[in-house]
Scaffold this active site. Structure first.
Site, mmCIF file in Angstrom:
data_model
loop_
_atom_site.group_PDB
_atom_site.id
_atom_site.type_symbol
_atom_site.label_atom_id
_atom_site.label_comp_id
_atom_site.label_asym_id
_atom_site.label_seq_id
_atom_site.Cartn_x
_atom_site.Cartn_y
_atom_site.Cartn_z
ATOM 1 N N SER A 37 0.793 -1.238 0.000
ATOM 2 C CA SER A 37 0.000 0.000 0.000
ATOM 3 C C SER A 37 0.819 1.278 0.000
ATOM 4 O O SER A 37 0.250 2.384 -0.113
ATOM 5 C CB SER A 37 -0.948 0.020 1.206
ATOM 6 O OG SER A 37 -2.037 -0.852 0.984
ATOM 7 N N LYS A 66 0.092 3.863 -2.605
ATOM 8 C CA LYS A 66 -0.917 4.923 -2.543
ATOM 9 C C LYS A 66 -0.315 6.314 -2.358
ATOM 10 O O LYS A 66 -1.027 7.314 -2.468
ATOM 11 C CB LYS A 66 -1.926 4.603 -1.441
ATOM 12 C CG LYS A 66 -2.710 3.320 -1.692
ATOM 13 C CD LYS A 66 -3.773 3.086 -0.633
ATOM 14 C CE LYS A 66 -4.543 1.790 -0.873
ATOM 15 N NZ LYS A 66 -3.913 0.605 -0.276
ATOM 16 N N SER A 79 -5.986 3.333 4.602
ATOM 17 C CA SER A 79 -5.380 2.710 3.418
ATOM 18 C C SER A 79 -6.424 1.946 2.603
ATOM 19 O O SER A 79 -6.173 0.851 2.101
ATOM 20 C CB SER A 79 -4.234 1.769 3.821
ATOM 21 O OG SER A 79 -3.462 1.406 2.701
#
Length: 393
Positions: free
Chosen positions: A68, A71, A128
């Site tokens: 993640s 992102k 997230s």
């Protein structure tokens, strides 16, 4: 001398010469520096957020899965779209089937519900949310595929030469990879957008979800450093079984902001501990001296053949100089500008540079920009100026 004696003599000579030879190292070998400590992670880097100077490195160009941490690029493109007025924080975003169907960490958005851009950004920064990152991607680019192209184009623009994105979530894909060095580049770029800081540094929040907005999702920042480390202000965690535990962390003390990146650490606790170790090392050994602010007036210079006779020159961006703690902090500056600039001049065009030095050694430089557009003077303008001078005498 017999052939046998000659052979023995040559053997002795070769052996003697071999012991006298100084070992030869390649330039690459000689440049490798020994770091002061090791980090429990496959790859790690520590940089100064202002200059980008590397303060610690371990396997920084090794291609690994970012989970993640991906992102960060989503948030960066979102901030750019907001600042360019392509989208706004108050935009309503219709959640698609594609977005709501994302697995992994999520906000459990329903297909057909409406969410504000600000809610999606907040949920990406804290929870997230994979569904939020896909919804935001679709809103920014019009299609998910187009957004992935935007991610890769931005990576190329930033010099992220060992990065390839195939999604906006970080869910595992063999063709979705990056490096600690490349993550530090996009992290540094994201922190330039001051508005993102309020979400990156937020510890807890809530968002109402569902078509009826009848469910309240409690969010706690996945980045424990925001709670546990003084001065921590970002950025993004990540985990998959393939990627291991990853974190791009930022913190500010005084004038110094540092970014640490750790990839493929064995546990979240170790990831956090090692990130703190990197940040502590940086703050213990370095200082930062602010020398310029974005838009700061540096000088006013004459204009030749322009509608205006002079023009203000401003600093392109913020700049701080990284120095060793205890180093002489007497900063010299050298402004590199022509005596006069000929019109026309476009607004924000580069017209010169300013160089900052300490003890005669260059420590940083910054582009100087035209504050306003200056159009070329017409014949009538020129005659008017001549007439004004005559009247003034």
């Amino acid at each position: 001398m017999t052939k046998k004696r000659m052979s023995i003599f040559m053997l002795i000579l070769i052996l003697s010469f071999s012991f006298c030879i100084t070992p030869v190292f390649s330039a690459e070998t000689m440049l490798v520096k020994e770091e002061p400590f090791d980090v429990e992670g496959e790859s790690a880097i520590l940089i100064d957020a202002s200059s980008g100077k590397i303060l610690y490195e371990k396997n920084i160009h090794e291609k690994l899965f970012p989970a993640s941490v991906t992102k960060i690029m989503v948030l960066l493109l979102a901030m750019e779209a907001i600042e360019n007025d392509r989208i706004s924080l108050d935009d309503d975003v219709l959640i698609s089937e594609n977005a709501s169907g994302m697995g992994g960490s999520q906000m459990y958005l329903e297909a057909g519900e409406i969410q504000k851009v600000e809610h999606l950004i907040r949920a990406i920064a804290l929870r997230s949310g994979n569904d939020c990152s896909v919804a935001l991607a679709e809103h920014i680019a019009g299609s998910y595929e187009s957004f992935i192209d935007m991610m890769n184009e931005k990576a190329t623009e930033l010099g992220m030469n060992n990065t390839h994105f195939v999604n906006s979530t970080g869910l595992h894909d063999e063709n979705h990879y990056t490096t600690a060095y490349d993550i530090s580049l996009m992290s540094k770029e994201l922190l330039k957008h001051t508005e993102i800081h309020k979400w990156l540094s937020m510890w807890m929040s809530t968002v109402k979800v569902g078509k009826e907005k009848d469910v309240t999702q409690e969010m706690v920042n996945t980045n424990r450093l925001i709670h546990d480390y003084p001065g921590a202000n970002g950025i993004k965690t990540g985990y998959t079984s393939n990627a291991g535990y990853c974190l791009s962390a930022s913190a500010t003390k005084g004038n110094l902001t540092l970014i640490s990146v750790i990839l493929k650490s064995p546990s979240s606790a170790i990831r956090n501990k090692e990130s703190m170790k990197l940040l502590n090392y940086g703050f213990a050994n370095y200082d930062s001296i602010p020398v310029a602010k974005k838009g700061e007036l540096i000088k006013t210079i004459p204009i030749s053949k322009g509608k205006s006779e002079k023009m203000d020159v401003i600093a392109e961006g913020d700049l701080s100089l990284l120095v060793d703690k205890g180093q002489n902090k007497e900063v010299e500056k050298e402004i590199l500008l022509p005596d006069k600039i000929e019109a026309p001049v476009e607004k924000n065009s580069k017209v010169g540079e300013i160089v900052y030095k300490i003890d005669g050694e260059e420590k940083g430089r910054l582009s100087l920009l035209a504050k306003e557009e200056v159009k070329k003077a017409s014949l009538l303008d020129m005659m008017g100026k001549v007439f004004s001078r005559l009247i003034g005498k």
